[in-house]
Design a protein around this motif. Structure first.
Motif, PDB file in Angstrom:
ATOM      1  N   HIS A 138       0.834  -1.205   0.000  1.00 59.16           N
ATOM      2  CA  HIS A 138       0.000   0.000   0.000  1.00 59.16           C
ATOM      3  C   HIS A 138       0.866   1.251   0.000  1.00 59.16           C
ATOM      4  O   HIS A 138       2.082   1.176   0.167  1.00 59.16           O
ATOM      5  CB  HIS A 138      -0.903   0.041   1.237  1.00 59.16           C
ATOM      6  N   LYS A 158      -5.719   0.827   7.080  1.00 58.68           N
ATOM      7  CA  LYS A 158      -4.417   0.170   7.084  1.00 58.68           C
ATOM      8  C   LYS A 158      -3.505   0.688   8.181  1.00 58.68           C
ATOM      9  O   LYS A 158      -2.339   1.021   7.943  1.00 58.68           O
ATOM     10  CB  LYS A 158      -3.730   0.313   5.712  1.00 58.68           C
ATOM     11  N   GLU A 216       0.599   0.481   8.125  1.00 62.55           N
ATOM     12  CA  GLU A 216       1.006  -0.684   7.341  1.00 62.55           C
ATOM     13  C   GLU A 216       1.950  -0.309   6.200  1.00 62.55           C
ATOM     14  O   GLU A 216       2.941  -0.981   5.964  1.00 62.55           O
ATOM     15  CB  GLU A 216      -0.212  -1.438   6.796  1.00 62.55           C
ATOM     16  N   HIS A 259       2.375  -7.843   3.612  1.00 61.93           N
ATOM     17  CA  HIS A 259       1.251  -7.134   4.237  1.00 61.93           C
ATOM     18  C   HIS A 259       1.220  -7.402   5.732  1.00 61.93           C
ATOM     19  O   HIS A 259       1.883  -8.315   6.227  1.00 61.93           O
ATOM     20  CB  HIS A 259      -0.068  -7.615   3.631  1.00 61.93           C
ATOM     21  N   ILE A 260       0.408  -6.605   6.419  1.00 63.35           N
ATOM     22  CA  ILE A 260       0.079  -6.862   7.810  1.00 63.35           C
ATOM     23  C   ILE A 260      -1.437  -7.046   7.863  1.00 63.35           C
ATOM     24  O   ILE A 260      -2.177  -6.257   7.268  1.00 63.35           O
ATOM     25  CB  ILE A 260       0.505  -5.695   8.738  1.00 63.35           C
TER      26      ILE A 260
HETATM   27 ZN    ZN Z   1      -2.212  -4.963   3.289  1.00 60.45          ZN
END
Ligand code: ZN
Length: 202
Positions: free
Chosen positions: A9, A16, A25, A84-85
């Motif tokens: 992102h 996020k 994130e 990602h998280i």
């Molecule tokens: Zn993500």
């Protein structure tokens, strides 16, 4: 082999973040991909940022970039990891879900072998932490036709590195030990996969 690192992102992607807003994130994904890139460079492995920009780059453009590299070097010489998280809720409150997971597209591809290598590495690097798995098709990865996985021509996986709306997970991610464990598991997973691949010249 070329390792494409996708950071998910941009700073301008809404949401996020942790419920308290301190954990973002886009920033953490960039920290992880930068560390992984540095470590791979030291090991003499060619890795590249799919998105060097700070802002969000739409998924079709991310895939176009990945596929241009596949075109140039052959898609069997490229792998893509999207970092990602995870989040369990809508970002407004702390939730209970925890753990690490890796996704591939549905069906059996070389990405499943890469995901299995990452799960092996996660076992040793995240001792005592929950690994979220789906063994219904015989391997541990979870399957979801995420855009980046589906439209990239090379083997592609998406890792969800714990939950940004879980207090314990965020504390772990923000610790030196925790962040290095996440970096190490990606490095070890990539090396494990590379050593198994016969198409890669040693
Ligand atoms: Zn993500």
């Amino acid at each position: 082999m070329i390792i494409l690192l996708d950071n998910g992102h941009g700073f301008d992607t809404p949401g996020k973040q942790s419920p308290d807003g301190f954990f973002r994130e886009y920033a953490y994904n960039r920290f992880l991909t930068a560390e992984i890139h540095e470590r791979l460079t030291v090991l003499g492995i060619d890795s590249r940022f799919l998105v060097p920009e700070r802002e969000d780059i739409p998924l079709p453009e991310r895939c176009r970039r990945a596929n241009a590299i596949c075109e140039q070097f052959g898609s069997d010489q490229v792998i893509l990891l999207s970092l990602h998280i995870n989040a369990a809720g809508n970002g407004q409150q702390w939730m209970n879900a925890r753990g690490w997971s890796c996704y591939t597209t549905r069906g059996e591809t070389r990405a499943d072998a890469l995901a299995s290598c990452l799960y092996e590495a996660a076992k040793t690097n995240l001792p005592g932490m929950r690994l979220r798995t789906d063994y219904s098709d015989g391997d541990p990865d979870q399957e979801e036709n995420f855009y980046i996985l589906r439209y990239s021509r090379c083997p592609a996986v998406l890792t969800e590195n714990l939950f940004m709306d879980n207090l314990e997970d965020v504390a772990f991610l923000e610790s030196l030990e925790g962040s290095m464990a996440i970096v190490n598991l990606h490095i070890e997973g990539i090396l494990r996969f590379a050593s198994k691949e016969t198409t890669i010249p040693s």
